[in-house]
Structure formats: structure tokens, C-alpha cells
Design a protein around this motif. Sequence first.
Motif, PDB file in Angstrom:
ATOM      1  N   ASP A   1       0.852  -1.197   0.000  1.00 11.59           N
ATOM      2  CA  ASP A   1       0.000   0.000   0.000  1.00 11.59           C
ATOM      3  C   ASP A   1       0.886   1.244   0.000  1.00 11.59           C
ATOM      4  OD1 ASP A   1      -2.320   1.436  -0.157  1.00 11.59           O
ATOM      5  OD2 ASP A   1      -3.097   0.843   1.792  1.00 11.59           O
ATOM      6  N   ASP A   2       0.277   2.354  -0.382  1.00 13.78           N
ATOM      7  CA  ASP A   2       1.039   3.591  -0.448  1.00 13.78           C
ATOM      8  C   ASP A   2       1.405   4.110   0.936  1.00 13.78           C
ATOM      9  OD1 ASP A   2      -1.602   4.136   0.168  1.00 13.78           O
ATOM     10  OD2 ASP A   2      -1.927   5.586  -1.447  1.00 13.78           O
TER      11      ASP A   2
ATOM     12  N   ASP B   1      -1.785   4.752   7.564  1.00 15.07           N
ATOM     13  CA  ASP B   1      -2.292   5.907   8.302  1.00 15.07           C
ATOM     14  C   ASP B   1      -2.895   5.379   9.609  1.00 15.07           C
ATOM     15  OD1 ASP B   1      -3.176   8.437   8.934  1.00 15.07           O
ATOM     16  OD2 ASP B   1      -4.758   8.523   7.443  1.00 15.07           O
ATOM     17  N   THR B   2      -4.202   5.116   9.645  1.00 19.16           N
ATOM     18  CA  THR B   2      -4.782   4.535  10.861  1.00 19.16           C
ATOM     19  C   THR B   2      -4.462   3.044  10.968  1.00 19.16           C
ATOM     20  OG1 THR B   2      -6.854   3.923   9.785  1.00 19.16           O
ATOM     21  CG2 THR B   2      -6.742   6.139  10.759  1.00 19.16           C
ATOM     22  N   GLY B   3      -4.206   2.420   9.837  1.00 16.80           N
ATOM     23  CA  GLY B   3      -3.919   0.983   9.815  1.00 16.80           C
ATOM     24  C   GLY B   3      -5.147   0.125   9.546  1.00 16.80           C
TER      25      GLY B   3
ATOM     26  N   THR C   1      -7.013  -0.125   6.844  1.00 14.98           N
ATOM     27  CA  THR C   1      -6.997  -0.755   5.521  1.00 14.98           C
ATOM     28  C   THR C   1      -6.123  -2.005   5.537  1.00 14.98           C
ATOM     29  OG1 THR C   1      -7.269   1.413   4.503  1.00 14.98           O
ATOM     30  CG2 THR C   1      -6.510  -0.367   3.067  1.00 14.98           C
TER      31      THR C   1
ATOM     32  N   LYS D   1       2.637   7.218   8.591  1.00 15.47           N
ATOM     33  CA  LYS D   1       2.430   8.498   9.273  1.00 15.47           C
ATOM     34  C   LYS D   1       2.600   8.345  10.772  1.00 15.47           C
ATOM     35  CE  LYS D   1      -0.775  10.945   6.427  1.00 15.47           C
ATOM     36  NZ  LYS D   1      -2.116  11.515   6.308  1.00 15.47           N
TER      37      LYS D   1
ATOM     38  N   VAL E   1      -0.412  14.055   2.428  1.00 15.14           N
ATOM     39  CA  VAL E   1       0.610  14.058   1.385  1.00 15.14           C
ATOM     40  C   VAL E   1       0.040  13.606   0.044  1.00 15.14           C
ATOM     41  CG1 VAL E   1       2.595  13.821   2.917  1.00 15.14           C
ATOM     42  CG2 VAL E   1       1.388  11.766   2.157  1.00 15.14           C
TER      43      VAL E   1
ATOM     44  N   ASP F   1      -3.133  10.794  -3.934  1.00 12.99           N
ATOM     45  CA  ASP F   1      -3.940  11.835  -4.574  1.00 12.99           C
ATOM     46  C   ASP F   1      -4.628  12.754  -3.576  1.00 12.99           C
ATOM     47  OD1 ASP F   1      -5.824   9.813  -3.647  1.00 12.99           O
ATOM     48  OD2 ASP F   1      -7.309  11.013  -4.721  1.00 12.99           O
TER      49      ASP F   1
HETATM   50  P1  XMP Z   1      -5.601   3.755   6.765  1.00 14.82           P
HETATM   51  O1  XMP Z   1      -6.103   4.846   7.677  1.00 14.82           O
HETATM   52  O2  XMP Z   1      -6.623   2.693   6.559  1.00 14.82           O
HETATM   53  O3  XMP Z   1      -5.473   4.531   5.409  1.00 14.82           O
HETATM   54  O4  XMP Z   1      -4.249   3.245   7.170  1.00 14.82           O
HETATM   55  C1  XMP Z   1      -4.827   4.092   4.323  1.00 14.82           C
HETATM   56  C2  XMP Z   1      -5.386   4.766   3.123  1.00 14.82           C
HETATM   57  O5  XMP Z   1      -5.834   6.120   3.389  1.00 14.82           O
HETATM   58  C3  XMP Z   1      -5.448   6.987   2.367  1.00 14.82           C
HETATM   59  N1  XMP Z   1      -4.585   8.045   2.929  1.00 14.82           N
HETATM   60  C4  XMP Z   1      -4.015   9.030   2.248  1.00 14.82           C
HETATM   61  N2  XMP Z   1      -4.053   9.331   0.938  1.00 14.82           N
HETATM   62  N3  XMP Z   1      -2.643  11.181   1.312  1.00 14.82           N
HETATM   63  C5  XMP Z   1      -3.373  10.416   0.485  1.00 14.82           C
HETATM   64  O6  XMP Z   1      -3.377  10.714  -0.707  1.00 14.82           O
HETATM   65  C6  XMP Z   1      -2.551  10.951   2.639  1.00 14.82           C
HETATM   66  O7  XMP Z   1      -1.878  11.680   3.373  1.00 14.82           O
HETATM   67  C7  XMP Z   1      -3.294   9.816   3.131  1.00 14.82           C
HETATM   68  N4  XMP Z   1      -3.434   9.281   4.365  1.00 14.82           N
HETATM   69  C8  XMP Z   1      -4.228   8.185   4.201  1.00 14.82           C
HETATM   70  C9  XMP Z   1      -4.708   6.121   1.357  1.00 14.82           C
HETATM   71  O8  XMP Z   1      -5.620   5.741   0.362  1.00 14.82           O
HETATM   72  C10 XMP Z   1      -4.282   4.902   2.104  1.00 14.82           C
HETATM   73  O9  XMP Z   1      -4.203   3.748   1.301  1.00 14.82           O
END
Ligand code: XMP
Length: 179
Positions: free
Chosen positions: A96-97, A100-102, A104, A128, A150, A156
Motif C-alpha cells: 500500500d502507499d 495511516d490509521t492501519g 486498511t 504516518k 501528502v 492523490d
Molecule cells: P488507513 O487509515 O486505513 O489509510 O491506514 C490508508 C489509506 O488512506 C489513504 N490516505 C491518504 N491518501 N494522502 C493520500 O493521498 C494521505 O496523506 C493519506 N493518508 C491516508 C490512502 O488511500 C491509504 O491507502
Amino acid sequence: MPAVNILLTEAQIEERVRQLGREIESDYQGKPLTIVAVLTGSLILLADLVRQIHLPLRVALLQASSYKGATTSAGALIINEAFAPDVAGRDVLLLDDILDTGHTLGTLVHRMHERGAASVRTAVLLRKVGRQEVHLEPDYCGFVIPDAFVVGYGLDYNDDYRHLPHVGVLDESQVRDHP
Ligand code: XMP
């Protein structure tokens, strides 16, 4: 187009992706690696990373969306597995890119186990700081970044900016609803 302040340059990303590729290559010697990339944000990372891994491997795609066009990641996770082939018995690396919260990756790890993967590891370009709600240590992580929204290198904002070769922070005045 709103201003983007560069956080990671194209050269930094290129070098780090090369290193991750070497690590993955050495860890998966002799194993039937399947990289399952999460659309759409990890597409560019996927394309660059697989070319650094000199092993037989399969690529699969799935789509997970937890936010719709905005900058928060709240909301139910919708998973589309139409392009994810049989992973039973395979060693899966979820890509994954950003972590964030984890939620996904946490959900997808669980899903790959449900589908009978022999092993499941995770790789992210970015992690993050201070946002994680689900306990999950990515096995491969490119960069730890501050808590800011970001864009670029696949990431995006409202489906724009994905094509940028660097990762940058959007000018705060452009980001409406990041908590
Ligand atoms: P979780 O919270 O599930 O999120 O870890 C993962 C997905 O949230 C999107 N995401 C972002 N996308 N800039 C983005 O363009 C960001 O700063 C950002 N933070 C979370 C992303 O789709 C990621 O797979």
C-alpha cells in the motif's frame, strides 16, 4: 494548481525503493511471492518496486476505499477483489502507499489469511506518525513521515497529483478536512 511542498524527492524515493526491493528479494528466495497491491495509490510504487525484485513473482490488485475524494480516512472499508487471483498457498506481500490509521492493511491482512495465504507480509512506502489505531508493524516501510496530508507518487487529493514524481505536502489552505 495548489502548491505542494516537497517532502521526499524523486531521488530519495528511487533509492529507498531500490533498497526495499533488495530486502524483499533476499527474504523471498525460493518462495512463491504474490504481491497484492492496493489500488489506486500504490500503482506507481508497484511498478517501480517489482522491477527491483529479481524473482519470479505474481502481481494482483485489489481496491480498498475508505474515503471518497476527501482527506480523511474515516468510513467503512469497501474492498473489491475482482483482480485478486487465488492466493491460497501463496506467500502474499500486501503493498500500500501509506499506513495511516492501519484499518486498511489490518483488514486486508485478515482477508488474505481468510483466503488461505501461506503467509502475509505488508509493505508501505510511507507511515504516518501518531495516526495509527490498528496495531500493525509493516514488514517493509519506505519512510516515516509527519502527520500531514501528502500527495504525489501515487497519492492523490481528489484524484489529482498522483503523477508527481515526488511526495509533497499540500498547502494547508488547500486541504479542507484533514483532522
Ligand atoms: P488507513 O487509515 O486505513 O489509510 O491506514 C490508508 C489509506 O488512506 C489513504 N490516505 C491518504 N491518501 N494522502 C493520500 O493521498 C494521505 O496523506 C493519506 N493518508 C491516508 C490512502 O488511500 C491509504 O491507502
